[in-house]
Structures are given as structure tokens and as C-alpha cells.
Design an enzyme around this catalytic site. Structure first.
Site, PDB file in Angstrom:
ATOM      1  N   HIS A 421       0.812  -1.211   0.000  1.00 44.08           N
ATOM      2  CA  HIS A 421       0.000   0.000   0.000  1.00 44.08           C
ATOM      3  C   HIS A 421       0.848   1.265   0.000  1.00 44.08           C
ATOM      4  CE1 HIS A 421      -3.728   2.030   0.117  1.00 44.08           C
ATOM      5  NE2 HIS A 421      -4.402   1.156   0.843  1.00 44.08           N
ATOM      6  N   ASP A 425      -2.546   1.733  -4.381  1.00 44.30           N
ATOM      7  CA  ASP A 425      -3.780   2.012  -3.653  1.00 44.30           C
ATOM      8  C   ASP A 425      -4.804   0.905  -3.879  1.00 44.30           C
ATOM      9  OD1 ASP A 425      -2.800   4.402  -2.661  1.00 44.30           O
ATOM     10  OD2 ASP A 425      -3.540   5.570  -4.374  1.00 44.30           O
TER      11      ASP A 425
END
Length: 449
Positions: A421, A425
Site C-alpha cells: 500500500h 492504492d
């Protein structure tokens, strides 16, 4: 004249090798290319062939030792030949080693043997340390920075350097964790926590309680991690500690996938498609999907995010020695038949232990498949410095509604995408999986691309 056989350079990324087993003994006659020993790098196991012929005069290492590449491995010569001082010096062995081994034992008062100084050359360490050396230091409660000299390339600290330091500075793990060095009152001069505490400590208070059940906890076996298992353990922990991993799961209809596999299996052998498996079809669909998402075909290391134009697909392989991830280089440039053949080649070589160490590095994305074991979902761990990994699960029957509202059974295949992450995303991961599902459910069109 005696000659020295050195540990060969088995791949550009290999700096040292662990000796698993000697295939020859002192006195054996060997020929050129005869196997001398089996060794293990941090990724693969392979055999070391002899570069010369002669009689084995001396083995310079024991099983389990970590040997830097290009370091002397053994000495060959004529039967009964005495090894000269010059050859022994080149091999890093003290000149009186043979005499000491053959001399009769002298009776002497019982005395604690002092650890011998290491016979290998060392240089000031710049802070670099091998994974095996770091693991040994951690298991002994030793701060790796305490080992100020290393015998590896450019002063790199190897496992033998840590062993030498521990031999010269005996201490229990608990005492060493408190900064103890030197010798103490323990066995062999080891420093114990008692040496660090008040001498008037109450020994009775420290006496362990005796369990009423004498068999508890029962038989057990303990062994230190080594070789590939140790490397896997270290890298898995580093991956979890240094990345922001988040997993996403989806499933896709598998009817066209299984139908195509069936057609390939029944096709004329001259077409060369009979061996193409569901795993090959899935892997090929993954490559086609990655081509649309360069952010997934990347490395993140030391704060630098590198996206690659070519796709070098890592394939997790279960081998007798543990998990290996060989790489299909340039997978984006292959057609389905080429991809299938390359996949089987690297997997087979990994299982046989003949894979080149260079093919165990450089992957830009990894696929791991547990579907053959019936696993329906799992959370794969990113193979750093990569930023994503795809887990492939089993094909299972699921209840669904058809267009008329009737309950039907359809076969679906599961996927688990783990992404870092820090750079990927959730919406990007969702789009990637959406396109992968589309590629799987329309595999007949995907293989034409």
C-alpha cells in the site's frame, strides 16, 4: 605438485556457499569434473565439480561450513605427497596442521583448551554481514556490529567470523544480551547471568519447580534453521516488517479455463499443446494483465520506486529443500507455448536442484499457486523488493443464480492479490483484479493477444 581447488563462482549474486555433504575423502582419487561436494547457496542446492585431477590430500572445510566463493576448498596432489608450506599458506592453513594431526598425544594435566585463532584472513568490516552470520549472531544474543572484522569479500562478516568471535568471547545468551564479554564461572569459562549478579544470590530461590508429570512435555527435536529454510524465514519477516501489505480476494468463472485445458489435452500431439496446464493459462493471463498495470511490475527499495518495461515473472515452487522462486525472464515476449515450456523448465530445475542462482533473482512480479492442494483462499507474502504477489487458489463449485433466477452450480477459481500500500492504492488493486477476472473468464481471447 599439490594444487588447490577453490569454491567456484556459482552465479553473479552468490558470495558464499554452505557445504551440505562431502562426496570425497582424504586419499580418494578424483578426476576432472568429478563431484567433490554438494553445496547450498541461499537459494539453491548444487554439486561442485573438480577442476583438476589427483588424490585428495586435505579437505579444508567441514560439513555445515560457509565457504566464500573463490576461497580454497581442498588440496589435490600425488598419493602420499607432503603438502608444501607454500601451498598450505595459499590455502590459509597453518604449516604445522598436518604434523599436529599425526603426532602422538602427549599426556598433560587436564586443562581447558583455548579457542584457536581463526586460520582464515580477515579485514575490517564495513558493516556488511551475510544472512547466516546475522542469524547466528541473533540466536546467540550477539550484536552483529561487535564483530569488527570479516573474512568475506571486502570484509563482509560471514558465519565463520561470528563463530570465531563467540569462541574468543564465551558467554551465555542471557549474559551476552546484557553486554557480557570475556570469561566467567560457567562451563568452559562462559559468562553467566550469575556472574553479573550479586555473588550472594540465593541459589535455592532459582531452583526450578519439578513437574509431577515426568513425561512433560515429551520427546522433541530442536535444530537451528539453516540453508534455504533460514533464508526464507528471514525474508518473510523482513517483508512483513518493511512493507504495508494489504490483500484483496476475488473469484472468476472457470468454465472456459477448464474447457480450454481439456481441448489442449485432447489435441494432436504435433501441435505441442498437450502439456499446457491450468496453471500455465492463469500465468499467461497474469502476464497480459500486468502489461496494463506497470505500477505492479516494479520494485521498491531504499525509497526508490522502479517500474520495469519487461515482465520477469517469479513462480513459487515447492522443492525438497524448501520454497524457491525461479524467474521466467521476458515473459511478456512469449506466446503461450513458450511460456508453458519456460515455466516447466525453471520449475523442474528448481526441484532437481540444478537451477542457476542467477534465475532465482530479478523477478518483477510473483505468482504462487496452492490450488492443487485444495486451498480456497490464502494471503501470500510479497517477495521483496517486488510490490505485489498473486495467489492462485483451487477451482471449487459455487452456488449461483442464472438469468432466469434459478439456482445453478458453477465452477470458480479464487485469486488473492497482496500489494504494498506504500505504492499501490486499493482502487488500483481492485482494477487489476477486475481485468484479471475478465482475462480468465475470456481465456480463449486472452491467449490470442
Amino acid at each position: 605438485m599439490a594444487t588447490i581447488v577453490v569454491m567456484p563462482q556459482l552465479g553473479n549474486s552468490v558470495e558464499s556457499c554452505l557445504i551440505n555433504e562431502w562426496e570425497v575423502s582424504v586419499g580418494d582419487t578424483v578426476a576432472v569434473d568429478q563431484v567433490l561436494c554438494s553445496i547450498e547457496t541461499d537459494k539453491a542446492t548444487m554439486d561442485v565439480p573438480s577442476t583438476d585431477a589427483g588424490t585428495v590430500l586435505k579437505l579444508l572445510w567441514e560439513v555445515g561450513d560457509e565457504v566464500p566463493v573463490k576461497d580454497p576448498l581442498l588440496i589435490l596432489g600425488e598419493p602420499g605427497e607432503e603438502i608444501s608450506e607454500d601451498v598450505l599458506a595459499q590455502a590459509g592453513v597453518s604449516g604445522d596442521s598436518n604434523e599436529a594431526a599425526s603426532a602422538p598425544e602427549q599426556e598433560a594435566p587436564a586443562e581447558e583448551e583455548k579457542p584457536e585463532a581463526p586460520s582464515f584472513q580477515t579485514a575490517a568490516s564495513g558493516g556488511a554481514i551475510s544472512p547466516r552470520a546475522r542469524a547466528l549472531a541473533d540466536s546467540e544474543g550477539l550484536d552483529p556490529s561487535a564483530v569488527s572484522e570479516g573474512s568475506g569479500p571486502h570484509g563482509r562478516v560471514l558465519e565463520r567470523d561470528v563463530k570465531a568471535y563467540l569462541a574468543e568471547n564465551p558467554a551465555t545468551n542471557a549474559a551476552r544480551a546484557q553486554g557480557a564479554t570475556g570469561t566467567g564461572t560457567g562451563l568452559g569459562g562462559r559468562v553467566t547471568t550469575a556472574d553479573l549478579a550479586s555473588p550472594a544470590a540465593d541459589e535455592a530461590a532459582a531452583a526450578p519447580l519439578i513437574s509431577a508429570n515426568a513425561d512433560f512435555p515429551g520427546p522433541s527435536e530442536a535444530a537451528p534453521l539453516k540453508g534455504i529454510r533460514k533464508v526464507v524465514a528471514t525474508r518473510m519477516m523482513e517483508s512483513l516488517a518493511e512493507t504495508a501489505q494489504l490483500s484483496y480476494t476475488v473469484s472468476a468463472k472457470a468454465d472456459k479455463l477448464m474447457a480450454m485445458r481439456k481441448r489442449f489435452k485432447q489435441a494432436d500431439e504435433s501441435l505441442g499443446v498437450n502439456a499446457i496446464t491450468i496453471g500455465d493459462l492463469v500465468g499467461y493471463a497474469v502476464v497480459k494483465t500486468i502489461a496494463k498495470y506497470p505500477a505492479f511490475n516494479a520494485h521498491l527499495a531504499d525509497g526508490t520506486y522502479t517500474k520495469f518495461q519487461n515482465i520477469h515473472l517469479g513462480v513459487a515452487v515447492d522443492t525438497p529443500r524448501g520454497l524457491l522462486v525461479p524467474v521466467i525472464r521476458g515473459a511478456n515476449a512469449m506466446n503461450l507455448k513458450e511460456f508453458s515450456a519456460a515455466s516447466k523448465q525453471v520449475a523442474g530445475d528448481s526441484i532437481d536442484g540444478t537451477i542457476s542462482p542467477d534465475l532465482l533473482n530479478g523477478g518483477t512480479f510473483t505468482v504462487t499457486n496452492l490450488g492443487s492442494f485444495g486451498v480456497e483462499t490464502f494471503t501470500p507474502i510479497i517477495n521483496r523488493p517486488q510490490v505485489a504477489i498473486l495467489g492462485v487458489a483451487a477451482v471449487t463449485p459455487r452456488a449461483a443464480l442464472d438469468n432466469d433466477g434459478n439456482v445453478v452450480v458453477e465452477k470458480r477459481i479464487g485469486f488473492s492479490l497482496t500489494a504494498d500500500h506504500q505504492v499501490i492504492d486499493g482502487a488500483d488493486a481492485a482494477r487489476f483484479l477486475r481485468d484479471l477476472v475478465n482475462a480468465i473468464e475470456n481465456i480463449d481471447l486472452t491467449v490470442l493477444g
